[in-house]
Motif scaffolding. Structure first.
Motif, mmCIF file in Angstrom:
data_model
loop_
_atom_site.group_PDB
_atom_site.id
_atom_site.type_symbol
_atom_site.label_atom_id
_atom_site.label_comp_id
_atom_site.label_asym_id
_atom_site.label_seq_id
_atom_site.Cartn_x
_atom_site.Cartn_y
_atom_site.Cartn_z
ATOM 1 N N ARG A 101 33.259 56.061 75.423
ATOM 2 C CA ARG A 101 32.299 57.044 75.925
ATOM 3 C C ARG A 101 30.907 56.684 75.430
ATOM 4 O O ARG A 101 30.725 56.306 74.275
ATOM 5 N N LYS A 145 27.846 57.539 73.811
ATOM 6 C CA LYS A 145 27.569 58.625 72.865
ATOM 7 C C LYS A 145 26.144 59.150 72.964
ATOM 8 O O LYS A 145 25.817 60.175 72.373
ATOM 9 N N SER A 180 37.504 63.512 83.812
ATOM 10 C CA SER A 180 37.116 62.412 82.940
ATOM 11 C C SER A 180 38.313 61.840 82.206
ATOM 12 O O SER A 180 38.398 60.632 81.982
ATOM 13 N N THR A 196 32.884 59.392 85.990
ATOM 14 C CA THR A 196 32.463 59.020 84.637
ATOM 15 C C THR A 196 32.295 57.516 84.421
ATOM 16 O O THR A 196 31.794 57.108 83.379
ATOM 17 N N HIS A 245 31.384 56.966 80.744
ATOM 18 C CA HIS A 245 32.104 55.900 80.064
ATOM 19 C C HIS A 245 31.521 54.539 80.436
ATOM 20 O O HIS A 245 30.931 54.361 81.498
ATOM 21 N N ALA A 300 39.493 58.021 82.495
ATOM 22 C CA ALA A 300 39.581 57.208 81.283
ATOM 23 C C ALA A 300 40.956 56.578 81.165
ATOM 24 O O ALA A 300 41.094 55.406 80.797
ATOM 25 N N VAL A 349 29.769 63.469 80.839
ATOM 26 C CA VAL A 349 30.623 62.427 80.265
ATOM 27 C C VAL A 349 30.387 61.135 81.032
ATOM 28 O O VAL A 349 30.553 61.084 82.256
#
Length: 463
Positions: A92, A94, A2, A243, A102, A6, A100
């Motif tokens: 991300r 939440k 992840s 992700t 995104h 990211a 995870v």
């Protein structure tokens, strides 16, 4: 994983650009307009998309995908801020804690500095979600599990359940039919090689690696579709890494390839009105589009997990077939009255689906050590890195139905237009028992609100 992803997308923001329509109509957040106006009402003037694509390319943006009703562009945060007013960066989600995930967020309102007179709106695209429940060793071509009559093996049990044996013997195997599956990717699995399936992979964005399927969902779903339609030409449009996911861009890439059928075993995180316009445009072009009804999700506007029920698309629910042949609505599957499109009922028809709690019904190949291989090994009797899993929700039901649609297309059903539920209703077996996860009961009759017209099988004219 992840962190690397990211970092990669920290320097590669993604936006959807919607061209201004020639009629002056704009869909905006009101997808229900598609009930009053066809997709034609939202088409831009001829040449508009070409002008926008060329202008954005001159600015240094990458035009990753485009259709008559939308473009997906990528660029650095600084470049996006220069062209559209604000940077776009990953954040991300939440609300999703078990994995995870995104998505992208803009720092402020977005407006195109380039040809503003040609642009209706600029949107941050929604992410998607799948609807199924050292380097690893190379996977086996056959499942590392003893045979279990409660579980379906591919391809043979899917062929039997669909009643497709005679069709295949008669040469109705999907030959000449172009199918696109929009999903997480397609790993080069020995199961697929051993059956001689013809497949290819196209990434939705250039930042996605077409050689891997980090989640493993797409590899699994492709095996079920190809079990039913083994001679179809299958292109996987890879919409995700582990992700991040990009369903709008992936659907645009699918339409660009001009297929006969598009199979979608996923929904979106939060409402994505523009996707409905892309789907409606695909239907206008004569492409049959299928979407999974969901495994508890609906299209309630305020929900995080959104199923897709664009009018004209075939929505697929779930039916469980027991060892004795008894059919009942799967208690893992969704059924609902659309919140986005008043009067729309989901599902239209159904495919095979597991039951609560885990949907452990179909033995699927997948990428060794991928997200679904690891996750499902906690309860399905497989190892976390063996390239096999046991599952099936309405994702699998949709892949199965898409394979049967490919057989119908080969036989000339629809004659070049998008197939409708009326074209397929006569090939559905009635399902009169059971209740869905969202509370609809078959009520002893079929069609019904739980499963639609029932379990889709091979076209009546097959064989």
């Amino acid at each position: 994983m992840s962190e690397r992803e990211a970092a990669r997308f920290e320097r590669c923001g993604v936006l959807t650009v919607v061209p201004r329509s020639a009629s002056g109509l704009a869909l905006g957040d009101d997808a229900a307009q598609l009930l009053r106006h066809g997709a034609e009402a939202f088409l831009p003037a001829p040449g508009t998309v070409d002008r926008l694509a060329a202008a954005y390319a001159r600015e240094g943006l990458a035009v990753e995908a485009r259709t008559e009703v939308g473009l997906t562009v990528t660029g650095t945060p600084e470049l996006l801020a220069s062209v559209f007013g604000h940077p776009v960066r990953p954040v991300r989600n939440k609300y999703i804690r078990e994995t995870v995930r995104h998505e992208f967020a803009a720092a402020g309102p977005l407006r195109s500095r380039v040809h503003p007179e040609l642009v209706a709106e600029v949107r941050v695209p929604r992410a998607g979600f799948e609807l199924d429940g050292g380097a690893p060793a190379a996977p086996r071509a056959t499942p590392p599990l003893p045979r279990d009559a409660r579980r379906l093996r591919l391809p043979e049990d899917a062929v039997r359940l669909a009643g497709a044996e005679r069709a295949h013997e008669a040469g109705v195997r999907g030959d000449g039919v172009r199918v696109v599956m929009v999903d997480t990717g397609l790993y080069d699995h020995p199961h697929h090689r051993s059956h001689g399936y013809r497949t290819s992979v196209v990434p939705a964005l250039s930042a996605l690696d077409p050689a891997v399927d980090e989640r493993g969902h797409g590899t699994a779903m492709s095996a079920l579709l190809l079990a039913v339609a083994p001679a179809a030409e299958l292109t996987m449009v890879k919409m995700a890494c582990e992700t991040f996911s990009f369903p709008v861009a992936a659907f645009q890439r699918a339409v660009e390839s001009q297929p006969d059928v598009i199979s979608c075993s996923w929904g979106t995180l939060r409402e994505e009105p523009h996707l409905h316009l892309e789907v409606a445009n695909a239907l206008r072009r004569g492409i049959t589009v299928l979407f999974a009804a969901g495994n508890g999700s609906t299209d309630r506007r305020t929900a995080m997990f959104q199923s897709v029920a664009t009018p004209g698309a075939l929505t697929v629910g779930g039916v469980h077939v027991a060892r004795d042949g008894r059919r009942r609505a799967a208690d893992l599957a969704s059924s609902y009255r659309s919140d986005v499109f008043p009067g729309r009922r989901v599902p239209d028809l159904s495919g095979p689906c597991g039951m609560l709690p885990n949907g452990d019904y179909v033995v699927f190949p997948t990428q060794p050590g991928c997200m679904f291989d690891r996750r499902n090994s906690a309860y399905d009797g497989t190892a976390p890195d063996d390239g096999w899993l046991v599952s099936s929700g309405t994702s699998g039901a949709t892949a199965y139905a898409a394979g049967l649609v490919a057989l119908a297309v080969q036989q000339g059903v629809g004659k070049g237009r998008a197939l409708t539920v009326a074209d397929l209703a006569g090939d559905c077996l009635p399902v009169t028992e059971g209740r869905t996860l969202t509370g609809d009961d078959c009520g002893g009759v079929c069609p019904n609100e739980a499963v639609g017209h029932g379990l889709l099988t091979a076209p009546a004219g097959s064989g």
